[in-house]
Design a protein around this motif. Structure first.
Motif, PDB file in Angstrom:
ATOM      1  N   ILE A  30     -20.829  -5.254   8.579  1.00  4.89           N
ATOM      2  CA  ILE A  30     -20.642  -4.198   7.569  1.00  4.89           C
ATOM      3  C   ILE A  30     -19.582  -4.563   6.458  1.00  4.89           C
ATOM      4  O   ILE A  30     -19.173  -5.803   6.355  1.00  4.89           O
ATOM      5  N   GLU A  31     -19.717  -3.930   5.450  1.00  6.18           N
ATOM      6  CA  GLU A  31     -18.843  -4.146   4.215  1.00  6.18           C
ATOM      7  C   GLU A  31     -17.206  -4.349   4.585  1.00  6.18           C
ATOM      8  O   GLU A  31     -16.527  -5.142   3.937  1.00  6.18           O
ATOM      9  N   PHE A  32     -16.640  -3.254   5.611  1.00  3.97           N
ATOM     10  CA  PHE A  32     -15.511  -3.275   5.727  1.00  3.97           C
ATOM     11  C   PHE A  32     -15.252  -2.937   7.377  1.00  3.97           C
ATOM     12  O   PHE A  32     -15.712  -1.901   7.633  1.00  3.97           O
ATOM     13  N   GLY A  51     -11.520 -11.891  10.164  1.00  2.00           N
ATOM     14  CA  GLY A  51     -12.401 -10.962   9.096  1.00  2.00           C
ATOM     15  C   GLY A  51     -12.004  -9.594   9.456  1.00  2.00           C
ATOM     16  O   GLY A  51     -12.283  -8.613   8.436  1.00  2.00           O
ATOM     17  N   VAL A  52     -11.185  -9.139  10.248  1.00  2.89           N
ATOM     18  CA  VAL A  52     -10.694  -7.830  10.385  1.00  2.89           C
ATOM     19  C   VAL A  52      -9.627  -7.403   9.783  1.00  2.89           C
ATOM     20  O   VAL A  52      -8.423  -8.122  10.026  1.00  2.89           O
ATOM     21  N   SER A  53      -9.439  -6.346   8.993  1.00  2.00           N
ATOM     22  CA  SER A  53      -8.187  -5.994   8.342  1.00  2.00           C
ATOM     23  C   SER A  53      -7.103  -5.226   9.665  1.00  2.00           C
ATOM     24  O   SER A  53      -7.892  -4.485  10.446  1.00  2.00           O
ATOM     25  N   TYR A  54      -6.197  -5.684   9.792  1.00  2.00           N
ATOM     26  CA  TYR A  54      -5.292  -4.967  10.763  1.00  2.00           C
ATOM     27  C   TYR A  54      -4.160  -4.352  10.273  1.00  2.00           C
ATOM     28  O   TYR A  54      -3.469  -4.972   9.096  1.00  2.00           O
ATOM     29  N   LEU A  55      -3.687  -3.082  10.889  1.00  2.00           N
ATOM     30  CA  LEU A  55      -2.389  -2.250  10.514  1.00  2.00           C
ATOM     31  C   LEU A  55      -1.914  -2.121  11.747  1.00  2.00           C
ATOM     32  O   LEU A  55      -2.428  -1.441  12.656  1.00  2.00           O
ATOM     33  N   VAL A  75      -6.310   4.232   4.576  1.00  4.17           N
ATOM     34  CA  VAL A  75      -7.628   4.639   4.538  1.00  4.17           C
ATOM     35  C   VAL A  75      -8.065   5.184   3.093  1.00  4.17           C
ATOM     36  O   VAL A  75      -9.104   4.654   2.852  1.00  4.17           O
ATOM     37  N   VAL A  76      -7.223   5.399   2.054  1.00  5.17           N
ATOM     38  CA  VAL A  76      -7.467   5.581   0.936  1.00  5.17           C
ATOM     39  C   VAL A  76      -7.608   4.132   0.147  1.00  5.17           C
ATOM     40  O   VAL A  76      -8.472   4.219  -0.661  1.00  5.17           O
ATOM     41  N   ILE A  77      -6.611   3.391   0.373  1.00  4.42           N
ATOM     42  CA  ILE A  77      -6.674   2.309  -0.395  1.00  4.42           C
ATOM     43  C   ILE A  77      -8.070   1.470   0.005  1.00  4.42           C
ATOM     44  O   ILE A  77      -8.727   0.839  -1.169  1.00  4.42           O
ATOM     45  N   HIS A  78      -8.280   1.517   1.270  1.00  3.87           N
ATOM     46  CA  HIS A  78      -9.583   0.673   1.760  1.00  3.87           C
ATOM     47  C   HIS A  78     -10.983   1.502   1.716  1.00  3.87           C
ATOM     48  O   HIS A  78     -11.933   1.141   2.175  1.00  3.87           O
TER      49      HIS A  78
END
Length: 359
Positions: A30-32, A51-55, A75-78
Motif C-alpha cells: 500500500i501507499e503508506f 519500509g514501515v514508518s514507526y512512532l 496521523v495528520v502529517i501522514h
C-alpha cells in the motif's frame, strides 16, 4: 491506502507480533504503512521493516494528552485513513476518533481467553464500538461474540499468519541433548498452563530422562512464574526443564528442537502454532480455540484434551519413538500452514474487506 497499526507495546506476545506482521506486509502493498506503539517498546521493535514508518508515544496514563496529540499530529502529517488498533489500544484509537472524526477505526480483537468469553467485561466495549468501522476477530468464537454481544455486524474472522523473523542479536543455544529437545513457545501466563507441561516432564524424566523441555516466552516475574520455578525445584526437574525468557531468534530455537508443544487451557489461533508449522515441527497441542481447525489429529499433529496429562504424555512418547511420524507430521503441518495461513492470502482478504468496509 494509508494504514496505521496501533498497539500498546512491542513485547513478544501474539497481538504484538501480528501488529508488526501487518505493518511489514502492508509496507510492500500500500501507499503508506505505519506502526505506532503507545506504552512500552520491546524486543519486537527489531522486527520492524525499513519500509514501515514507526512512532513511539511513551504514553504514561489512561488519558495522556501529550501522547494523544502526538498521535494526532502524526496521523495528520501522514494523512492516515485507517487506524488498525490491536487489543487494548482501542481506547486510544477511540480518543483519536473524537479529535479526527473522519478516521476509520478497525479493532483487531486478539482476546486470548476465548474459552471464557462469558467472563469478559462488556461495558467499555459497548460504549466505544459504535465508533468503529469494523472488527477483526482472530477466531470464530470472537466473531460470533462481537455479533451477539456488541451487536456489531461488520466483523470478519482473519486468522493470524506467520512471518519470517529478521536477524536479531539473540543467538540462543538450547541446553540438553541434540535431537531430544521439546520446545514450548508460550509466555508465562496462567492460560498457557505450564503446570500440565511440568506434570508430563515428571513422567518423561522416569521413562526418557535424556529428553528435555525448553520454555521460551516472557517471564512476568509474578506469582504464576514463581510457582513454575518452585515446582521445577521441588520436583528435581532442573536438568529436565529449562526457562529462557523472551527470545527473538525463534527460527534458531526451533532448528535446535525436535518436538513442539502447547499445553494451553485457552487460545485464539496462537502465532506459535503457525511458527511450528512454518518450521516443519511435529506438534502436540491442546484442543482449544482454533487449533482443532488447523490440526487433524494423527495426520498433521496430535490434539489432546485440556489438562489430560496422561494422554499428552502418551502422545510425546509416540513421537519420541517414531521418527518417521515426526517427519510426516512436520511436512503435513507445513503444507497446512502454507496453503491456509499464508501472509499473501490473509493480507489479500484483509485489503478486500477494508475496501468494502469503506464503501
Amino acid at each position: 491506502m494509508r494504514i496505521l497499526q496501533l498497539i500498546d507495546s512491542l513485547e513478544a506476545g501474539g497481538a504484538e507480533r501480528m501488529a508488526v506482521n501487518y505493518a511489514n506486509a502492508l509496507a510492500k502493498q500500500i501507499e503508506f504503512s505505519g506502526l505506532v506503539v503507545g506504552r512500552k517498546e520491546g524486543p519486537l521493535v527489531n522486527q520492524i521493516d525499513d519500509g514501515v514508518s514507526y512512532l513511539f508515544l511513551n504514553r504514561n496514563r489512561v488519558i495522556d494528552f501529550k501522547a494523544l496529540f502526538k498521535l494526532r499530529n502524526y496521523v495528520v502529517i501522514h494523512k492516515i485513513a485507517v487506524i488498525h488498533t490491536h487489543s487494548t489500544s482501542f481506547f486510544l484509537a477511540f480518543l483519536l476518533k473524537l479529535l479526527c472524526p473522519s478516521i476509520k477505526i478497525i479493532w483487531h480483537d486478539h482476546y486470548g481467553d476465548s474459552e471464557f468469553l462469558n467472563k469478559r467485561p462488556l461495558l467499555a466495549l459497548r460504549l466505544i464500538t459504535p465508533f468503529f468501522s469494523g472488527i477483526i476477530a482472530v477466531n470464530q468464537n470472537l466473531k460470533v461474540w462481537a455479533n451477539e454481544n456488541l451487536h456489531f455486524e461488520n466483523s470478519i474472522y482473519l486468522p493470524n499468519f506467520p512471518s519470517e523473523e529478521k536477524n536479531g542479536t539473540d543467538h540462543t543455544v538450547l541446553k540438553g541433548t541434540s535431537g531430544k529437545r521439546i520446545v514450548s513457545l508460550a509466555n508465562l501466563r496462567v492460560q498457557k498452563d505450564h503446570f500440565l507441561l511440568l506434570e508430563v516432564a515428571k513422567k518423561l524424566k522416569v521413562s526418557h530422562a535424556d529428553w528435555t523441555f525448553h520454555l521460551v516466552g516472557k517471564d512476568f516475574d509474578d506469582a504464576y512464574s514463581k510457582q513454575i520455578k518452585s515446582s521445577i525445584v521441588e520436583n528435581d526437574l532442573e536438568k529436565n526443564v529449562f526457562l529462557y525468557g523472551t527470545k527473538q531468534d525463534i527460527k534458531n530455537i526451533l532448528d535446535q528442537s525436535t518436538i513442539a508443544i502447547l499445553t494451553s487451557q485457552s487460545e485464539g489461533l496462537p502465532v506459535a502454532l503457525l511458527e511450528y508449522g512454518l518450521h516443519k515441527k511435529p506438534i502436540i497441542v491442546t484442543a482449544v480455540g482454533e487449533m482443532p481447525l488447523v490440526i487433524q489429529n494423527g495426520i498433521n499433529g496430535f490434539l489432546v484434551d485440556v489438562q489430560k496429562e496422561e494422554l499428552f504424555y502418551k502422545a510425546i512418547i509416540e513421537l519420541i519413538e517414531k521418527e518417521i511420524l515426526r517427519d510426516v507430521f512436520g511436512e503435513t503441518l507445513y503444507k497446512t500452514i502454507f496453503e491456509n495461513f499464508s501472509k499473501k492470502r490473509i493480507i489479500k482478504q484483509y485489503l478486500n474487506w477494508l475496501e468494502n468496509s469503506q464503501k
